[in-house]
Scaffold this active site. Structure first.
Site, PDB file in Angstrom:
ATOM      1  N   GLY A  12       0.843  -1.195   0.000  1.00 27.88           N
ATOM      2  CA  GLY A  12       0.000   0.000   0.000  1.00 27.88           C
ATOM      3  C   GLY A  12       0.873   1.238   0.000  1.00 27.88           C
ATOM      4  O   GLY A  12       1.232   1.767  -1.053  1.00 27.88           O
ATOM      5  N   SER A  13       1.294   1.659   1.200  1.00 26.31           N
ATOM      6  CA  SER A  13       2.152   2.851   1.294  1.00 26.31           C
ATOM      7  C   SER A  13       3.439   2.672   0.499  1.00 26.31           C
ATOM      8  O   SER A  13       3.933   3.600  -0.137  1.00 26.31           O
ATOM      9  CB  SER A  13       2.513   3.114   2.755  1.00 26.31           C
ATOM     10  OG  SER A  13       1.360   3.251   3.543  1.00 26.31           O
ATOM     11  N   THR A  57     -11.348   1.421  -5.810  1.00 32.89           N
ATOM     12  CA  THR A  57     -12.611   2.145  -5.941  1.00 32.89           C
ATOM     13  C   THR A  57     -13.125   1.988  -7.368  1.00 32.89           C
ATOM     14  O   THR A  57     -12.359   2.172  -8.322  1.00 32.89           O
ATOM     15  CB  THR A  57     -12.401   3.638  -5.599  1.00 32.89           C
ATOM     16  OG1 THR A  57     -11.846   3.725  -4.288  1.00 32.89           O
ATOM     17  CG2 THR A  57     -13.709   4.413  -5.660  1.00 32.89           C
ATOM     18  N   GLU A  71      -4.635  13.768  -6.868  1.00 32.15           N
ATOM     19  CA  GLU A  71      -5.530  12.997  -5.995  1.00 32.15           C
ATOM     20  C   GLU A  71      -5.578  13.613  -4.592  1.00 32.15           C
ATOM     21  O   GLU A  71      -6.648  13.775  -4.005  1.00 32.15           O
ATOM     22  CB  GLU A  71      -5.045  11.538  -5.896  1.00 32.15           C
ATOM     23  CG  GLU A  71      -5.862  10.713  -4.913  1.00 32.15           C
ATOM     24  CD  GLU A  71      -5.473   9.231  -4.869  1.00 32.15           C
ATOM     25  OE1 GLU A  71      -4.429   8.876  -5.462  1.00 32.15           O
ATOM     26  OE2 GLU A  71      -6.215   8.446  -4.268  1.00 32.15           O
ATOM     27  N   ARG A  72      -4.428  13.989  -4.069  1.00 31.64           N
ATOM     28  CA  ARG A  72      -4.384  14.540  -2.714  1.00 31.64           C
ATOM     29  C   ARG A  72      -5.048  15.905  -2.658  1.00 31.64           C
ATOM     30  O   ARG A  72      -5.697  16.262  -1.665  1.00 31.64           O
ATOM     31  CB  ARG A  72      -2.931  14.582  -2.228  1.00 31.64           C
ATOM     32  CG  ARG A  72      -2.429  13.178  -1.951  1.00 31.64           C
ATOM     33  CD  ARG A  72      -0.933  13.064  -1.720  1.00 31.64           C
ATOM     34  NE  ARG A  72      -0.596  11.640  -1.607  1.00 31.64           N
ATOM     35  CZ  ARG A  72       0.626  11.147  -1.673  1.00 31.64           C
ATOM     36  NH1 ARG A  72       1.666  11.944  -1.851  1.00 31.64           N
ATOM     37  NH2 ARG A  72       0.832   9.845  -1.556  1.00 31.64           N
ATOM     38  N   GLY A  86     -25.971  15.722  19.594  1.00 32.61           N
ATOM     39  CA  GLY A  86     -26.378  14.787  20.637  1.00 32.61           C
ATOM     40  C   GLY A  86     -26.894  13.483  20.046  1.00 32.61           C
ATOM     41  O   GLY A  86     -26.314  12.957  19.086  1.00 32.61           O
ATOM     42  N   GLU A 138       0.783   9.274   8.128  1.00 32.25           N
ATOM     43  CA  GLU A 138       2.195   9.003   8.473  1.00 32.25           C
ATOM     44  C   GLU A 138       3.088   9.235   7.256  1.00 32.25           C
ATOM     45  O   GLU A 138       4.191   9.777   7.379  1.00 32.25           O
ATOM     46  CB  GLU A 138       2.343   7.554   8.984  1.00 32.25           C
ATOM     47  CG  GLU A 138       1.724   7.294  10.351  1.00 32.25           C
ATOM     48  CD  GLU A 138       0.198   7.206  10.327  1.00 32.25           C
ATOM     49  OE1 GLU A 138      -0.392   7.011   9.239  1.00 32.25           O
ATOM     50  OE2 GLU A 138      -0.419   7.353  11.399  1.00 32.25           O
TER      51      GLU A 138
HETATM   52  C1  LIG Z   1     -12.006   2.811   0.714  1.00 34.99           C
HETATM   53  C2  LIG Z   1     -10.661   2.772   0.059  1.00 34.99           C
HETATM   54  C3  LIG Z   1     -10.563   3.082  -1.286  1.00 34.99           C
HETATM   55  C4  LIG Z   1      -9.318   2.988  -1.935  1.00 34.99           C
HETATM   56  N1  LIG Z   1      -9.248   3.206  -3.295  1.00 34.99           N
HETATM   57  C5  LIG Z   1      -8.088   2.918  -3.934  1.00 34.99           C
HETATM   58  C6  LIG Z   1      -8.024   2.932  -5.364  1.00 34.99           C
HETATM   59  O1  LIG Z   1      -9.007   3.251  -6.056  1.00 34.99           O
HETATM   60  N2  LIG Z   1      -6.866   2.555  -5.979  1.00 34.99           N
HETATM   61  C7  LIG Z   1      -5.759   2.202  -5.258  1.00 34.99           C
HETATM   62  O2  LIG Z   1      -4.747   1.875  -5.870  1.00 34.99           O
HETATM   63  N3  LIG Z   1      -5.778   2.201  -3.899  1.00 34.99           N
HETATM   64  C8  LIG Z   1      -6.915   2.529  -3.231  1.00 34.99           C
HETATM   65  N4  LIG Z   1      -6.942   2.518  -1.852  1.00 34.99           N
HETATM   66  C9  LIG Z   1      -5.740   2.140  -1.124  1.00 34.99           C
HETATM   67  C10 LIG Z   1      -5.122   3.251  -0.256  1.00 34.99           C
HETATM   68  O3  LIG Z   1      -4.457   4.175  -1.070  1.00 34.99           O
HETATM   69  C11 LIG Z   1      -4.203   2.543   0.746  1.00 34.99           C
HETATM   70  O4  LIG Z   1      -5.053   1.926   1.703  1.00 34.99           O
HETATM   71  C12 LIG Z   1      -3.241   3.468   1.427  1.00 34.99           C
HETATM   72  O5  LIG Z   1      -2.281   3.935   0.523  1.00 34.99           O
HETATM   73  C13 LIG Z   1      -2.502   2.787   2.602  1.00 34.99           C
HETATM   74  O6  LIG Z   1      -1.973   1.544   2.233  1.00 34.99           O
HETATM   75  P1  LIG Z   1      -2.279   0.240   3.142  1.00 34.99           P
HETATM   76  O7  LIG Z   1      -3.748   0.224   3.377  1.00 34.99           O
HETATM   77  O8  LIG Z   1      -1.687  -0.921   2.484  1.00 34.99           O
HETATM   78  O9  LIG Z   1      -1.579   0.522   4.517  1.00 34.99           O
HETATM   79  P2  LIG Z   1      -0.072   0.155   4.913  1.00 34.99           P
HETATM   80  O10 LIG Z   1       0.866   0.721   3.910  1.00 34.99           O
HETATM   81  O11 LIG Z   1       0.014  -1.301   5.208  1.00 34.99           O
HETATM   82  O12 LIG Z   1       0.070   0.961   6.273  1.00 34.99           O
HETATM   83  C14 LIG Z   1      -0.402   0.465   7.544  1.00 34.99           C
HETATM   84  C15 LIG Z   1      -0.006   1.473   8.607  1.00 34.99           C
HETATM   85  O13 LIG Z   1       1.426   1.588   8.641  1.00 34.99           O
HETATM   86  C16 LIG Z   1       1.817   2.933   8.466  1.00 34.99           C
HETATM   87  N5  LIG Z   1       3.064   3.038   7.714  1.00 34.99           N
HETATM   88  C17 LIG Z   1       3.393   2.437   6.534  1.00 34.99           C
HETATM   89  N6  LIG Z   1       4.620   2.829   6.132  1.00 34.99           N
HETATM   90  C18 LIG Z   1       5.047   3.718   7.062  1.00 34.99           C
HETATM   91  C19 LIG Z   1       6.237   4.492   7.221  1.00 34.99           C
HETATM   92  N7  LIG Z   1       7.212   4.481   6.308  1.00 34.99           N
HETATM   93  N8  LIG Z   1       6.345   5.293   8.301  1.00 34.99           N
HETATM   94  C20 LIG Z   1       5.359   5.343   9.239  1.00 34.99           C
HETATM   95  N9  LIG Z   1       4.222   4.628   9.159  1.00 34.99           N
HETATM   96  C21 LIG Z   1       4.073   3.845   8.077  1.00 34.99           C
HETATM   97  C22 LIG Z   1       0.654   3.554   7.687  1.00 34.99           C
HETATM   98  O14 LIG Z   1       0.650   4.972   7.823  1.00 34.99           O
HETATM   99  C23 LIG Z   1      -0.535   2.875   8.326  1.00 34.99           C
HETATM  100  O15 LIG Z   1      -0.869   3.523   9.513  1.00 34.99           O
HETATM  101  C24 LIG Z   1      -8.160   2.647  -1.188  1.00 34.99           C
HETATM  102  C25 LIG Z   1      -8.269   2.376   0.185  1.00 34.99           C
HETATM  103  C26 LIG Z   1      -9.497   2.424   0.804  1.00 34.99           C
HETATM  104  C27 LIG Z   1      -9.578   2.080   2.268  1.00 34.99           C
END
Ligand SMILES: Cc1cc2nc3c(=O)[nH]c(=O)nc-3n(C[C@H](O)[C@H](O)[C@H](O)COP(=O)(O)OP(=O)(O)OC[C@H]3O[C@@H](n4cnc5c(N)ncnc54)[C@H](O)[C@@H]3O)c2cc1C
Length: 392
Positions: A144-145, A171, A255-256, A352, A380
């Site tokens: 993800g991240s 999405t 996006e952001r 409330g 983060e």
């Molecule tokens: C409803 C929804 C819609 C979405 N739509 C899309 C979409 O259309 N297309 C798409 O590609 N993605 C989509 N996403 C994905 C979204 O962009 C990711 O959920 C997001 O980038 C975080 O990745 P992750 O969920 O894998 O979390 P992780 O990367 O696993 O992170 C878990 C936790 O660890 C923390 N963490 C990770 N790395 C670090 C670091 N280096 N330092 C400190 N903390 C860290 C994170 O901040 C978080 O708190 C969607 C997500 C949701 C929930």
């Protein structure tokens, strides 16, 4: 004493013009008339009707920033900014905003920017009409991240690629006709080995594995997808091979910014709701707005809404001027998403027991807002970017 309820109305100021202001009113009216009356039903159903894309396309909202030659409205990114803010401000649920927004805001922009004329005809033109639905696929179950660690792999073969892997949290993933999809095009992947392919739903091996159940954004569909030996022709390569990481980063800025605009719109709406409710609801013989505790909460909501707006509009001004906006956009995203959660939570408190009920939409606003500090890059990660940009 004249009471001025400052819920966000402003004289037009740059980068907005009077024309943007008129668009704001048009979108706001459309949302109130054609979306708000159905939102509860769509939230319960877990998706809004596909017809909504067509309707938005017919009204020109899906192609605001695209040239007229491609069927768009010939506007600019500020028109799209108005779209993102007003959807939220006028009361479309987060799910409707996300479903339409993923299509216009994150999945079609790379097709426009990096696509060939032939890709514009096949994908962008019907997407602008709302006839082909688009999604963006970057996130994977294991990545993800850490975007660079994606594992979905495209093996070059004669005439194209064979794709294997999976994506999650996508999405529009259930209903998308095409997916703008990040893949590894080298064994090692990483920054220099990611490309974008446009995958189409009817391609053999492309499967919607699950429709995911969510806390908020309930009227948008979110899917996990899997790809098993999906044959993708070379003409579906978007942009240059192995240059996809740059595309991801470029897309993230917009996006952001769009997410920040959505939060600005949502906070405007929540402020208006809090002011109205607190002025009418009575306790101990007076409107609750006359209790300092409530008045101060609303004052704080107003400050958060205004700071969020100032940061976001400033980032938008610089974005459309073509400046380096990483710091501005990152700050706006970090501030507005967390602020919107806090504002929605305070709003529930001000209302409330009624705040906890569905009727006023503030409990939904809280559930919807909670995605903000996660999606499009977590809080983060935003702090990491800002810290590094400060040389730390
Ligand atoms: C409803 C929804 C819609 C979405 N739509 C899309 C979409 O259309 N297309 C798409 O590609 N993605 C989509 N996403 C994905 C979204 O962009 C990711 O959920 C997001 O980038 C975080 O990745 P992750 O969920 O894998 O979390 P992780 O990367 O696993 O992170 C878990 C936790 O660890 C923390 N963490 C990770 N790395 C670090 C670091 N280096 N330092 C400190 N903390 C860290 C994170 O901040 C978080 O708190 C969607 C997500 C949701 C929930």
């Amino acid at each position: 004493m004249t009471v001025v309820k400052d819920t966000g109305e402003r004289a037009t100021m740059p980068p907005f013009t009077d024309e943007h202001h008129q668009l704001r009113e048009t979108i706001n009216r459309w949302v109130r008339e054609e979306i708000v009356p159905h939102v509860d039903e769509w939230e319960a159903a877990g998706e809004f009707p596909l017809e909504l894309y067509r309707r938005a396309g017919e009204l020109g909202f899906l192609g605001l920033k695209y040239p007229t030659e491609l069927g768009g409205q010939g506007g600019d990114y500020v028109h799209d900014a108005v779209w993102a803010e007003e959807l939220a401000a006028a009361g479309a649920s987060g799910g409707v905003g996300a479903g339409l927004g993923a299509h216009t805001g994150i999945a079609t922009p790379p097709v426009f920017r990096f696509g060939t004329p032939e890709q514009h005809e096949r994908f962008l033109r019907p997407a602008i009409r709302g006839e082909r639905i688009a999604a963006l696929g970057i996130t994977e179950p294991g990545a993800g991240s850490d975007v660079a660690s994606i594992r979905t792999h495209a093996r070059p073969v004669d005439g194209g690629y064979v794709v294997n892997g999976s994506k999650t949290f996508i999405t529009n993933g259930v209903r998308a006709d095409f997916l703008v999809c990040a893949v590894k095009t080298t064994e090692e992947g990483g920054h220099g080995g990611i490309s974008f392919l446009i995958l189409e739903r009817q391609m053999p091996g492309y499967e919607v594995v699950t429709r995911l159940e969510k806390m908020g954004w309930r009227s948008s569909d979110t899917a996990e997808l899997s790809f098993t030996d999906v044959e993708v022709p070379a003409e579906n390569l978007l942009g240059d091979e192995n240059r996809g990481f740059g595309l991801i980063m470029e897309n993230f800025a917009w996006e952001r910014l769009l997410m920040s605009l959505g939060a600005v719109g949502a906070m405007r709406r929540l402020l208006a709701t809090a002011i109205e409710y607190a002025g009418e609801r009575e306790a101990f013989g007076r409107p609750i707005a006359k209790f300092q505790a409530i008045r101060h909460k609303i004052a704080e909501i107003g400050v958060k809404a205004e700071v969020g707006r100032a940061l976001t509009y400033s980032a938008l001004r610089r974005y459309v001027a073509g400046e380096d906006v990483i710091d501005d956009v990152t700050r706006a995203k970090l501030f507005t998403q967390r602020a919107c959660v806090e504002v929605a939570d305070e709003c529930v408190q001000i209302l409330g027991g009624y705040g906890y009920m569905r009727e006023y939409g503030v409990e939904r606003a809280l559930r919807d807002a909670r995605l903000g500090p996660i999606g499009g890059g977590t809080d983060e990660i935003m702090r990491e970017i800002l810290g590094r940009r400060l040389g730390l």
